[in-house]
Design a protein around this motif. Sequence first.
Motif, mmCIF file in Angstrom:
data_model
loop_
_atom_site.group_PDB
_atom_site.id
_atom_site.type_symbol
_atom_site.label_atom_id
_atom_site.label_comp_id
_atom_site.label_asym_id
_atom_site.label_seq_id
_atom_site.Cartn_x
_atom_site.Cartn_y
_atom_site.Cartn_z
ATOM 1 N N ARG A 80 0.344 0.948 11.802
ATOM 2 C CA ARG A 80 -0.278 1.273 10.512
ATOM 3 C C ARG A 80 -0.495 0.014 9.681
ATOM 4 N NH1 ARG A 80 -0.333 6.263 8.281
ATOM 5 N NH2 ARG A 80 0.085 5.383 6.226
ATOM 6 N N ARG A 81 0.489 -0.860 9.728
ATOM 7 C CA ARG A 81 0.345 -2.107 8.971
ATOM 8 C C ARG A 81 -0.815 -2.936 9.527
ATOM 9 N NH1 ARG A 81 1.910 -7.339 9.169
ATOM 10 N NH2 ARG A 81 2.390 -8.346 7.172
ATOM 11 N N GLU A 82 -0.906 -3.033 10.862
ATOM 12 C CA GLU A 82 -2.005 -3.786 11.452
ATOM 13 C C GLU A 82 -3.347 -3.166 11.091
ATOM 14 O OE1 GLU A 82 -1.195 -3.827 15.585
ATOM 15 O OE2 GLU A 82 0.478 -5.257 15.447
ATOM 16 N N GLN A 83 -3.418 -1.827 11.138
ATOM 17 C CA GLN A 83 -4.651 -1.148 10.760
ATOM 18 C C GLN A 83 -4.970 -1.371 9.276
ATOM 19 O OE1 GLN A 83 -3.816 2.870 11.908
ATOM 20 N NE2 GLN A 83 -4.248 2.521 14.093
ATOM 21 N N GLY A 84 -3.926 -1.368 8.433
ATOM 22 C CA GLY A 84 -4.138 -1.613 7.013
ATOM 23 C C GLY A 84 -4.635 -3.018 6.743
ATOM 24 N N VAL A 85 -4.036 -4.001 7.420
ATOM 25 C CA VAL A 85 -4.484 -5.388 7.251
ATOM 26 C C VAL A 85 -5.921 -5.552 7.730
ATOM 27 C CG1 VAL A 85 -4.099 -7.758 8.013
ATOM 28 C CG2 VAL A 85 -2.148 -6.326 7.364
ATOM 29 N N GLU A 86 -6.246 -4.896 8.850
ATOM 30 C CA GLU A 86 -7.611 -4.963 9.360
ATOM 31 C C GLU A 86 -8.588 -4.323 8.375
ATOM 32 O OE1 GLU A 86 -10.178 -3.695 13.340
ATOM 33 O OE2 GLU A 86 -8.039 -3.208 13.161
ATOM 34 N N ALA A 87 -8.212 -3.172 7.803
ATOM 35 C CA ALA A 87 -9.074 -2.521 6.822
ATOM 36 C C ALA A 87 -9.233 -3.383 5.572
ATOM 37 C CB ALA A 87 -8.499 -1.151 6.446
ATOM 38 N N LEU A 88 -8.152 -4.050 5.171
ATOM 39 C CA LEU A 88 -8.215 -4.922 4.005
ATOM 40 C C LEU A 88 -9.163 -6.087 4.256
ATOM 41 C CD1 LEU A 88 -6.963 -5.206 1.182
ATOM 42 C CD2 LEU A 88 -5.201 -6.651 2.197
ATOM 43 N N GLY A 89 -9.067 -6.687 5.447
ATOM 44 C CA GLY A 89 -9.976 -7.781 5.777
ATOM 45 C C GLY A 89 -11.423 -7.323 5.833
ATOM 46 N N ALA A 112 -3.821 3.257 1.548
ATOM 47 C CA ALA A 112 -3.069 4.365 2.129
ATOM 48 C C ALA A 112 -2.114 3.883 3.219
ATOM 49 C CB ALA A 112 -4.034 5.403 2.712
ATOM 50 N N ARG A 113 -2.523 2.869 3.960
ATOM 51 C CA ARG A 113 -1.681 2.361 5.038
ATOM 52 C C ARG A 113 -0.722 1.279 4.557
ATOM 53 N NH1 ARG A 113 -3.591 4.236 9.813
ATOM 54 N NH2 ARG A 113 -5.719 5.078 9.835
ATOM 55 N N LEU A 114 -1.058 0.655 3.426
ATOM 56 C CA LEU A 114 -0.199 -0.391 2.855
ATOM 57 C C LEU A 114 0.095 -0.030 1.401
ATOM 58 C CD1 LEU A 114 -2.151 -3.488 4.220
ATOM 59 C CD2 LEU A 114 -0.081 -2.499 5.192
ATOM 60 N N PRO A 115 0.934 0.935 1.156
ATOM 61 C CA PRO A 115 1.146 1.410 -0.227
ATOM 62 C C PRO A 115 1.761 0.367 -1.143
ATOM 63 C CG PRO A 115 2.743 2.402 1.278
ATOM 64 C CD PRO A 115 1.747 1.687 2.137
ATOM 65 N N ASP A 116 2.479 -0.602 -0.583
ATOM 66 C CA ASP A 116 3.129 -1.620 -1.411
ATOM 67 C C ASP A 116 2.285 -2.877 -1.563
ATOM 68 O OD1 ASP A 116 5.294 0.069 -1.693
ATOM 69 O OD2 ASP A 116 6.299 -0.731 0.100
ATOM 70 N N GLU A 124 -9.896 -2.619 -4.486
ATOM 71 C CA GLU A 124 -10.568 -1.381 -4.872
ATOM 72 C C GLU A 124 -11.106 -1.494 -6.296
ATOM 73 O OE1 GLU A 124 -9.721 3.438 -5.257
ATOM 74 O OE2 GLU A 124 -8.162 2.087 -4.503
ATOM 75 N N ALA A 125 -10.348 -2.131 -7.170
ATOM 76 C CA ALA A 125 -10.824 -2.316 -8.545
ATOM 77 C C ALA A 125 -12.065 -3.206 -8.570
ATOM 78 C CB ALA A 125 -9.714 -2.930 -9.397
ATOM 79 N N ARG A 126 -12.062 -4.243 -7.752
ATOM 80 C CA ARG A 126 -13.234 -5.116 -7.670
ATOM 81 C C ARG A 126 -14.450 -4.343 -7.162
ATOM 82 N NH1 ARG A 126 -13.815 -9.852 -10.384
ATOM 83 N NH2 ARG A 126 -11.851 -10.974 -10.442
ATOM 84 N N ALA A 127 -14.235 -3.504 -6.180
ATOM 85 C CA ALA A 127 -15.336 -2.692 -5.658
ATOM 86 C C ALA A 127 -15.841 -1.728 -6.719
ATOM 87 C CB ALA A 127 -14.876 -1.947 -4.414
ATOM 88 N N ASP A 128 -14.931 -1.108 -7.474
ATOM 89 C CA ASP A 128 -15.346 -0.224 -8.569
ATOM 90 C C ASP A 128 -16.187 -0.988 -9.589
ATOM 91 O OD1 ASP A 128 -14.081 1.981 -7.500
ATOM 92 O OD2 ASP A 128 -12.195 1.609 -8.554
ATOM 93 N N LEU A 129 -15.762 -2.198 -9.879
ATOM 94 C CA LEU A 129 -16.498 -3.015 -10.841
ATOM 95 C C LEU A 129 -17.887 -3.341 -10.319
ATOM 96 C CD1 LEU A 129 -16.133 -4.420 -13.587
ATOM 97 C CD2 LEU A 129 -15.382 -6.452 -12.355
ATOM 98 N N ALA A 130 -17.986 -3.640 -9.015
ATOM 99 C CA ALA A 130 -19.289 -3.946 -8.426
ATOM 100 C C ALA A 130 -20.198 -2.729 -8.413
ATOM 101 C CB ALA A 130 -19.104 -4.485 -7.010
#
Length: 457
Positions: A80-89, A112-116, A124-130
């Motif tokens: 899950r962490r690897e998937q979260g890091v990949e999604a973040l990238g 969701a995969r990296l709650p902390d 996500e805030a940057r995307a909302d701003l865009a």
Amino acid sequence: MIRLASWIVGSLLIAALAAWMISLPGTLTLEVANYRMQPRLGTAVFIFICVALVVILVWAVVRRIIAAPKLLARRSQERRREQGVEALGDAVVALQSGDAARARLLAREAQARLPDNAAARLLEARADLALGDMPAAREHYRALIASDKTALAALTGLYDQARTQHRPEAALTFARKALALAPTSAWAAEAVFGDLTRRGQWAEAVAMVNVEPANTREARAAKRRRQAVIETARAREAETSAPLAGLDHALTALKLLPDFVPAALIAARIHINRGETRKAMSLLRRIWRATGHPDVAALYAHAQPGASAVDRLKRLGEIIESPPPHRAAGMALARAAIDAYDWPQARQALAPFSGPDATQGVASLMAEIEEGENGDQGKAREWLARAVRAPRDPAWTADGMVSDEWEPLSPVTGQLDAFEWKVPMVQSASSARMEAPGAAQLPVPASLPLAPAQNPT
């Protein structure tokens, strides 16, 4: 080869050790549940070793079976962490590529995969701003402010959001909070500094510049210039209300930038108003030799209040040799000669510069000479027509605006030190100098020996 030899030697040593143990003299009696064994001492030791190894092996297997659920959970968490890091990238790449909607989805998946992981929420805030979803972006940023780790990044986002929504006061509030949180934050310091200069709070602005780090030669030079510009602005404001304080500020600016023309002009005007003509002329002579600025020559000619036009022409002859070394000197000398009705000297001063590359100022002065000396309206009109098509003369210019005198801030953007002495590239309808026949003549401060009038722009 060495490894093989080492393995053979080790095997021989182990075999020899086992044979030695088995051959040890003596016996060991073992009695368990009416069973009695009397192996030799070496054999008993060997059996104990084998039993110990079997117990260790069995315990390892049992331990692995007991820990299997925890191990599977750990591996699932790592996936899950690897998937979260990949999604973040991928979200970062999508946002950088301009696909804000996909970036927001990937950021939510990463969250969701990296709650902390605060970076996912920040992204996500940057995307909302865009995407223009300001309420959602604001909520994310305000939640991130609570953490010391993300507070500065959240304030940066809120500052950008406030600027996007054209809320300068809110943007400044966020910048001040960010500066209090991180004094080394460049964007926050620049925002607060810009606000101070636009409000004319020069003391606070120069205090900020004084504490700025300057580790390179370029940084130190830029810092000195900002200090000099602010001190000149303070001198400009205090020139009429508190001339002694204005003089101190102007001289401080000249210590930082010895050839800074605006500061020198202010200091010279204050000297003239105080009756210290020699000090003013000495300062202006030094600045003229260093810069050749026409405003310096104009003020030098009017340094003595009540002097006649002939006296002003003689005074200019003290700093301008004949023939004039450059166009500004020739125009200054010609202006003084025209005022003194010395037409031959005026024509002689402009002769090196009245060729095909004559500027508007030179052409306008030549039109005055033709009309004043000979009354030749035809030649005067020819020179005026030529002035319309001629290249412009240098002027104080900032963001396309042209001013009669230097100002510390751009009237368009409010940027500090925006005015430059250069040839204007854009004609502004509201500029002080219009393309009229006499507009390019050397300016003479109308308020001498009083303080200069405010710039009409």
